[in-house]
Write an enzyme that holds these catalytic residues in place. Structure first.
Site, PDB file in Angstrom:
ATOM      1  N   ASN A 153      10.811 -33.353  17.185  1.00  0.00           N
ATOM      2  CA  ASN A 153      12.142 -33.260  17.202  1.00  0.00           C
ATOM      3  C   ASN A 153      12.915 -33.399  15.793  1.00  0.00           C
ATOM      4  OD1 ASN A 153      14.802 -33.532  17.619  1.00  0.00           O
ATOM      5  ND2 ASN A 153      14.927 -35.344  18.502  1.00  0.00           N
ATOM      6  N   TRP A 154      13.152 -32.207  15.104  1.00  0.00           N
ATOM      7  CA  TRP A 154      13.720 -32.309  13.806  1.00  0.00           C
ATOM      8  C   TRP A 154      15.178 -32.763  13.526  1.00  0.00           C
ATOM      9  CZ3 TRP A 154      12.569 -26.697  10.959  1.00  0.00           C
ATOM     10  CH2 TRP A 154      11.293 -26.577  10.873  1.00  0.00           C
ATOM     11  N   LYS A 155      15.586 -33.066  14.893  1.00  0.00           N
ATOM     12  CA  LYS A 155      16.943 -33.547  14.769  1.00  0.00           C
ATOM     13  C   LYS A 155      18.140 -32.803  13.773  1.00  0.00           C
ATOM     14  CE  LYS A 155      15.091 -38.131  16.391  1.00  0.00           C
ATOM     15  NZ  LYS A 155      15.305 -39.633  16.261  1.00  0.00           N
ATOM     16  N   HIS A 214      18.659 -36.787  25.060  1.00  0.00           N
ATOM     17  CA  HIS A 214      17.963 -37.478  23.864  1.00  0.00           C
ATOM     18  C   HIS A 214      19.100 -38.883  23.847  1.00  0.00           C
ATOM     19  CE1 HIS A 214      16.808 -38.920  19.988  1.00  0.00           C
ATOM     20  NE2 HIS A 214      15.754 -38.651  20.275  1.00  0.00           N
ATOM     21  N   GLU A 220      20.223 -40.368  21.530  1.00  0.00           N
ATOM     22  CA  GLU A 220      21.118 -39.999  20.247  1.00  0.00           C
ATOM     23  C   GLU A 220      22.349 -39.357  20.972  1.00  0.00           C
ATOM     24  OE1 GLU A 220      18.725 -38.364  17.251  1.00  0.00           O
ATOM     25  OE2 GLU A 220      17.694 -40.306  17.046  1.00  0.00           O
ATOM     26  N   GLU A 242      11.286 -42.775  25.681  1.00  0.00           N
ATOM     27  CA  GLU A 242      11.769 -43.042  24.044  1.00  0.00           C
ATOM     28  C   GLU A 242      12.282 -44.402  24.140  1.00  0.00           C
ATOM     29  OE1 GLU A 242      11.479 -39.438  21.392  1.00  0.00           O
ATOM     30  OE2 GLU A 242      13.397 -39.459  22.230  1.00  0.00           O
ATOM     31  N   GLY A 293      13.123 -44.424  15.086  1.00  0.00           N
ATOM     32  CA  GLY A 293      13.632 -44.374  13.722  1.00  0.00           C
ATOM     33  C   GLY A 293      13.471 -45.574  12.982  1.00  0.00           C
ATOM     34  N   SER A 349       8.898 -43.918  16.650  1.00  0.00           N
ATOM     35  CA  SER A 349       7.852 -44.117  15.520  1.00  0.00           C
ATOM     36  C   SER A 349       6.633 -43.746  15.671  1.00  0.00           C
ATOM     37  CB  SER A 349       8.298 -45.595  15.282  1.00  0.00           C
ATOM     38  OG  SER A 349       9.365 -46.005  14.986  1.00  0.00           O
ATOM     39  N   GLY A 383       9.851 -37.664  15.899  1.00  0.00           N
ATOM     40  CA  GLY A 383      10.855 -37.441  15.015  1.00  0.00           C
ATOM     41  C   GLY A 383      10.646 -37.426  13.732  1.00  0.00           C
TER      42      GLY A 383
HETATM   43  P1  13P Z   1      11.128 -41.289  15.369  1.00  0.00           P
HETATM   44  O1  13P Z   1       9.988 -40.520  15.390  1.00  0.00           O
HETATM   45  O2  13P Z   1      11.797 -40.770  13.995  1.00  0.00           O
HETATM   46  O3  13P Z   1      11.004 -42.588  15.606  1.00  0.00           O
HETATM   47  O4  13P Z   1      12.146 -40.430  16.447  1.00  0.00           O
HETATM   48  C1  13P Z   1      11.803 -40.355  17.770  1.00  0.00           C
HETATM   49  C2  13P Z   1      12.781 -39.435  18.351  1.00  0.00           C
HETATM   50  O5  13P Z   1      13.840 -39.986  18.592  1.00  0.00           O
HETATM   51  C3  13P Z   1      11.981 -38.034  18.926  1.00  0.00           C
HETATM   52  O6  13P Z   1      13.010 -37.621  19.943  1.00  0.00           O
END
Ligand code: 13P
Length: 251
Positions: free
Chosen positions: A9-11, A95, A97, A167, A173, A212, A233
């Protein structure tokens, strides 16, 4: 046997130039790789570039959000059919977020899941508890609520072509990963929830862990019986790291 999936997930990261490097390195690094399915969920403006660079490779692609509507006066929204125009296979749904920062409710996520599923995309519905929810002992109640909202709108059969990503919000993150045992416990709970509706769908359901995930912890997470891969992520933005995570899947 469920086939594992590692999805990036590149966000909201990337640029034409950076993506070219990253996608090129993934194509090279994963050439001939067959231990799991691999995908990247990229920002929508880069879907054309992603399709052109990944076509013919063993890396699939997808988006990070979709409208519940098919078309119409919904400024700024992107429909499932638009994602299909760019040969997306997957779309992330709900997600944390989006839930936390954009007020996406359980019901809104469920409606997006239905739109994606009916269009033929594979929805990857994200669920997970916050730190305070975990500390107050309501992790399972929160996850059940998030999943039941989708089940009641979409029906259990829709999960035969869908993915759930667990998640925990406190692990996203933060560098603080759930232990393999903590994650396994919730994954087994999720599979059990689906099993109450349909045992065969539950056995075939791919349940990813996200939060993570790194090359250093991927193998122990993916070795758990109910963890069928990862939603990655930050580490998905570093080609060598993402390739190493994929290769942590035992074939
Ligand atoms: P991280 O791997 O940066 O913790 O993010 C996880 C995430 O939100 C994937 O959708």
């Amino acid at each position: 046997m469920r086939r594992k999936l590692v999805a990036g997930n590149w966000k909201m990261h990337g640029s034409l130039e950076a993506n070219q490097q990253l996608l090129g390195a993934l194509v090279e690094g994963l050439r001939g790789y067959d231990a799991a399915d691999v995908a990247v969920c990229v920002p929508a403006p880069y879907l054309a570039q992603t399709r052109s660079m990944l076509s013919g490779s063993n890396v699939a692609w997808g988006a990070q959000n979709v409208s519940k509507h098919a078309s119409g006066a919904y400024t700024g929204e992107i429909s499932a059919s638009m994602l299909l125009d760019f040969d997306c296979r997957y779309v992330l749904i709900g997600h944390s977020e989006r839930r936390a920062l954009y007020g996406e409710s359980d019901h809104a996520a469920a409606a997006k899941f239905v739109a994606a599923s009916q269009a033929g995309l594979v929805p990857v519905v994200c669920v997970g508890e916050t730190l305070s929810e975990r500390e107050t002992g309501v992790t399972e109640a929160v996850i059940a609520r998030q999943i039941e909202a989708v089940l009641s709108l979409a029906g259990v059969a829709a999960f035969s072509n869908a993915v759930i990503a667990y998640e925990p919000v406190w692990a996203i993150g933060t560098g603080r990963t759930a232990t393999p045992e903590q994650a396994q416990q919730v994954h087994a709970f999720i599979r059990g929830l689906i099993r109450q509706h349909d045992a065969a769908v539950a056995e075939g359901l791919v349940i990813l862990y996200g939060g993570s995930v790194k090359a250093a912890n991927a193998a122990s997470l993916f070795g758990q019986p109910d963890i069928d891969g990862g939603l990655v992520g930050g580490a998905s933005l570093v080609a060598d790291e993402f390739v190493a995570i994929c290769k942590a899947v035992k074939s």
